[in-house]
Design a protein around this motif. Structure first.
Motif, PDB file in Angstrom:
ATOM      1  N   ASN A 184     -14.405  -0.708   1.010  1.00 58.40           N
ATOM      2  CA  ASN A 184     -15.425  -1.701   0.680  1.00 58.40           C
ATOM      3  C   ASN A 184     -14.846  -3.090   0.912  1.00 58.40           C
ATOM      4  OD1 ASN A 184     -16.215   0.678  -1.521  1.00 58.40           O
ATOM      5  ND2 ASN A 184     -17.973  -0.424  -0.695  1.00 58.40           N
ATOM      6  N   VAL A 185     -15.440  -3.833   1.828  1.00 62.08           N
ATOM      7  CA  VAL A 185     -14.947  -5.194   2.090  1.00 62.08           C
ATOM      8  C   VAL A 185     -15.698  -6.228   1.265  1.00 62.08           C
ATOM      9  CG1 VAL A 185     -14.216  -4.558   4.401  1.00 62.08           C
ATOM     10  CG2 VAL A 185     -16.468  -5.597   4.084  1.00 62.08           C
ATOM     11  N   TYR A 186     -16.711  -5.786   0.564  1.00 58.70           N
ATOM     12  CA  TYR A 186     -17.485  -6.648  -0.328  1.00 58.70           C
ATOM     13  C   TYR A 186     -17.876  -7.962   0.355  1.00 58.70           C
ATOM     14  CZ  TYR A 186     -16.924  -3.180  -3.997  1.00 58.70           C
ATOM     15  OH  TYR A 186     -16.986  -2.019  -4.727  1.00 58.70           O
ATOM     16  N   SER A 187     -17.584  -9.115  -0.207  1.00 63.39           N
ATOM     17  CA  SER A 187     -18.209 -10.354   0.269  1.00 63.39           C
ATOM     18  C   SER A 187     -17.730 -10.844   1.625  1.00 63.39           C
ATOM     19  CB  SER A 187     -18.024 -11.468  -0.771  1.00 63.39           C
ATOM     20  OG  SER A 187     -18.863 -11.248  -1.881  1.00 63.39           O
ATOM     21  N   VAL A 188     -16.714 -10.239   2.204  1.00 64.98           N
ATOM     22  CA  VAL A 188     -16.390 -10.553   3.602  1.00 64.98           C
ATOM     23  C   VAL A 188     -17.610 -10.286   4.481  1.00 64.98           C
ATOM     24  CG1 VAL A 188     -14.948  -9.909   5.579  1.00 64.98           C
ATOM     25  CG2 VAL A 188     -13.907 -10.214   3.329  1.00 64.98           C
ATOM     26  N   ALA A 189     -18.483  -9.381   4.025  1.00 60.59           N
ATOM     27  CA  ALA A 189     -19.714  -9.094   4.763  1.00 60.59           C
ATOM     28  C   ALA A 189     -20.571 -10.343   4.938  1.00 60.59           C
ATOM     29  CB  ALA A 189     -20.516  -8.011   4.033  1.00 60.59           C
ATOM     30  N   LYS A 190     -20.509 -11.264   3.993  1.00 58.87           N
ATOM     31  CA  LYS A 190     -21.316 -12.488   4.107  1.00 58.87           C
ATOM     32  C   LYS A 190     -20.925 -13.288   5.339  1.00 58.87           C
ATOM     33  CE  LYS A 190     -22.247 -13.122  -0.874  1.00 58.87           C
ATOM     34  NZ  LYS A 190     -21.541 -11.967  -1.432  1.00 58.87           N
TER      35      LYS A 190
END
Length: 358
Positions: free
Chosen positions: A91-97
């Motif tokens: 899970n890369v979480y907010s790097v997706a933003k």
């Protein structure tokens, strides 16, 4: 070159952060540096920096790319298993933003999309209080869309199951907008969930991944999370010590924090950005969002984003001019990875201590 707080944002709510401490050993996996000379001192310094942080993770991985090629990698952590590694999904979480923002920039370049377009023009069924909100407002975290309000809010959203971003909207879309003061931002994961929905509509794709691929092409190497996704185990500390959590999924976050990638894939996406394969580098000063900048003392353009929530933490750091991309992935919300990312990037870019202090 990034000292002085130019990138200094922890993108996960502190109230749900978990601290995992462990002892760890780590080993360099591969070295084939094409830029900065791969001296034993450089390798030893990179490994020592990595080992220190890996002690706080059940599994932590690092990939450094120089000029689009893997230069150095490391794996560490106390509780690694066969599902962990530099090629494993995390899970890369907010790097997706950051990836979502890049998709919008690319879409603007290739189709003429105006980022000032009001969101109601794209989806007229949104609540009326979104009147006047533009795509850029959302991208810049200035629209006033709410963020998590509590630990319970985060858990409730994580427990949802979604196929498309539209499935997630009713969790937050009716909440009033509270715009931040002039010149400030109001960081919002839900704002980027809405951007994910709008991207699907703009592209006409049947899924978020398909929308991202249609815009970014082969440079998009991530994929959305799901309860049954093949990925590294998620470790969470509920207060009595770290434990494995089965079925943890960030799928309803989509381009706000619901993507999976390996450290190699993250680094490759960063390398594509640095090489100008994702977006036109001439528009760097006008990129939306708070993740891109310029360090004048080093004449260096950079991009950086952190991601973290219970079950994972990541960081992607890109130095454009020396073509450096550093990606870190871990499976617990432990020590922030910003300092380690900067140290690795500086080492492989050949910045000396004096330049780093500037």
């Amino acid at each position: 070159p990034l000292a002085g707080g130019q990138v200094n944002k922890r993108n996960t709510p502190q109230m749900i952060g978990s601290l995992l401490t462990a002892s760890a050993g780590a080993a360099s996996l591969w070295l084939g540096l094409t830029g900065q000379a791969a001296t034993p001192v450089l390798v030893d310094r990179a490994q020592a920096a990595f080992d220190t942080v890996a002690q706080t993770y059940p599994a932590l991985n690092a990939t450094v790319m120089v000029d689009g090629e893997i230069a150095w990698e490391a794996e560490g952590g106390l509780s690694r298993d066969a599902a962990d590694g530099v090629t494993a999904s995390y899970n890369v979480y907010s790097v997706a933003k950051m990836l979502t923002a890049l998709a919008y920039v690319r879409l603007a370049e290739t189709t003429g999309l105006d980022l000032e377009t009001p969101v109601l023009e794209i989806d007229p069924d949104l609540p009326v209080h979104y009147d006047g909100v533009s795509l850029r407002d959302l991208l810049d975290h200035r629209a006033g869309v709410r963020h998590y309000t509590s630990r319970e809010d985060w858990i409730s959203f994580s427990d949802r199951r979604c196929v498309t971003p539209a499935d997630a909207l009713d969790h937050f879309i009716d909440a009033p907008l509270i715009a931040p003061p002039e010149g400030e931002i109001a960081y919002s994961t839900y704002g980027y969930v809405l951007l994910s929905h709008l991207l699907v509509l703009l592209t006409g794709a049947d899924s978020f991944d398909a929308a991202m691929q249609s815009v970014l092409g082969d440079t998009y190497l991530a994929r959305r999370d799901a309860a049954d996704a093949e990925k590294a185990a998620n470790w969470v500390d509920p207060g009595d010590g770290p434990e494995l959590i089965e079925g943890l999924s960030a799928e309803c976050k989509f381009g706000a924090g619901g993507l999976l990638a390996s450290s190699r894939e993250l680094a490759a996406m960063g390398a594509a950005l640095a090489a100008g394969e994702m977006v036109d580098l001439n528009v760097w000063s006008d990129l939306p969002g708070p993740w891109a900048g310029y360090a004048e003392s080093a004449d260096l353009h950079y991009a950086a984003h952190s991601g973290g929530s219970p079950g994972g933490r990541s960081f992607l750091l890109v130095y454009v001019e020396p073509q450096i991309s550093v990606a870190l992935t871990g499976n617990a919300d432990s020590e922030n990875l910003q300092t380690l990312s900067i140290e690795l990037a500086d080492l492989f870019a050949g910045f000396d201590n004096e330049t780093r202090e500037e």
